[in-house]
Design an enzyme around this catalytic site. Structure first.
Site, mmCIF file in Angstrom:
data_model
loop_
_atom_site.group_PDB
_atom_site.id
_atom_site.type_symbol
_atom_site.label_atom_id
_atom_site.label_comp_id
_atom_site.label_asym_id
_atom_site.label_seq_id
_atom_site.Cartn_x
_atom_site.Cartn_y
_atom_site.Cartn_z
ATOM 1 N N ASP A 110 9.460 90.902 -33.746
ATOM 2 C CA ASP A 110 9.122 91.937 -32.760
ATOM 3 C C ASP A 110 10.296 92.901 -32.581
ATOM 4 O O ASP A 110 11.388 92.493 -32.185
ATOM 5 C CB ASP A 110 8.770 91.271 -31.426
ATOM 6 C CG ASP A 110 8.071 92.207 -30.462
ATOM 7 O OD1 ASP A 110 8.301 93.425 -30.537
ATOM 8 O OD2 ASP A 110 7.294 91.712 -29.628
ATOM 9 N N HIS A 146 5.254 93.258 -33.208
ATOM 10 C CA HIS A 146 4.740 93.392 -31.839
ATOM 11 C C HIS A 146 3.211 93.435 -31.885
ATOM 12 O O HIS A 146 2.588 94.493 -31.720
ATOM 13 C CB HIS A 146 5.306 94.654 -31.198
ATOM 14 C CG HIS A 146 5.109 94.719 -29.709
ATOM 15 N ND1 HIS A 146 5.639 93.785 -28.839
ATOM 16 C CD2 HIS A 146 4.437 95.610 -28.932
ATOM 17 C CE1 HIS A 146 5.321 94.100 -27.599
ATOM 18 N NE2 HIS A 146 4.576 95.203 -27.639
ATOM 19 N N SER A 164 2.550 92.339 -23.693
ATOM 20 C CA SER A 164 3.605 93.344 -23.539
ATOM 21 C C SER A 164 3.693 93.809 -22.079
ATOM 22 O O SER A 164 3.956 93.003 -21.200
ATOM 23 C CB SER A 164 3.334 94.503 -24.501
ATOM 24 O OG SER A 164 4.474 95.323 -24.655
#
Length: 230
Positions: free
Chosen positions: A177, A208, A123
């Site tokens: 996600d 995610h 991320s």
């Protein structure tokens, strides 16, 4: 809250192999997490028992994060908007890149060749690794980018260093996600490919997060690029 400077040292967790390390993976966590978040991952990568890879898991600085009501948490940069084009402010990304560069230089000073050093990130951490690695002026072993996106992708064509212009990338993204949309990963992969990088793009039926299947694939990628030396 004091200003975060590029010269500020990052605290980190260090995991060393049984034998003297001759390779290194620096793995950056996501928003609100810490180095602890991925420090338990190495046993699940399926690496050879005799591997000599040192793992470094840095802790991002603490800062107020606008989209989270200004709460102070660990973050590689502030997020003022969920709009992907402005989600990662370049000035703050560059500060984090410089801080991670210091960690790389520390490992080089300890005798790890740059060709035996790999960057990984999830991320926000992936944004930093993808911005830094192609611009680093010594050849790196590769990049692992998980559930992530690019900061100002239009800059890559003119800014990447010749030493890493064909860097190999493992890119994993969850098809479900809802934090970093799957299409953002696709766009990042397209940009990397257009700029000469060989990208292994893998999709997983998760949100995610990182799945066990994904970690096994990451482990294979790392083992291939940081093989045990005879």
């Amino acid at each position: 809250m004091s200003t975060i400077n590029a010269t500020d040292s990052l605290d980190y967790i260090e995991l060393n192999p049984e034998q003297e390390a001759d390779a290194c993976v620096i793995w950056l966590h996501g928003l609100g997490d810490s180095g602890e978040g991925f420090a338990g991952v190495p046993p699940y990568l399926g690496l050879p028992e005799e591997h000599r890879i040192r793992f470094i898991f840095p802790h991002a600085p603490e800062r107020p994060v606008t989209i989270n009501a200004g709460y102070i948490m660990r973050a590689w940069y502030d997020i003022k908007s969920l709009d992907l084009e402005g989600r990662a402010p370049l000035d703050e990304v560059l500060v984090s890149c410089e801080q991670v560069t210091h960690l790389i230089e520390q490992q080089l000073a300890k005798g790890i060749p740059s060709e035996r050093l790999l960057l990984a990130g999830f991320s926000q951490g992936g944004v930093i690794t993808l911005h830094l690695a192609p611009r680093f002026k010594k050849p790196l072993a590769g990049v692992v980018a998980l559930s992530t996106y690019l900061c100002q992708p239009e800059l890559m064509a003119t800014e990447q260093a010749p030493e890493n212009s064909t860097l190999e990338v493992f890119f994993g993204h969850g098809s479900q996600d809802d934090v970093v949309p799957y299409i953002a990963g696709q766009h990042a992969v397209e940009t990397l490919t257009q700029n000469g990088h060989k990208v292994d793009f893998q999709t997983y039926p998760v949100a995610h997060t990182v799945s066990m299947e994904e970690l096994e694939a990451v482990g294979k990628f790392i083992a291939e690029r940081l093989p045990v030396l005879s």
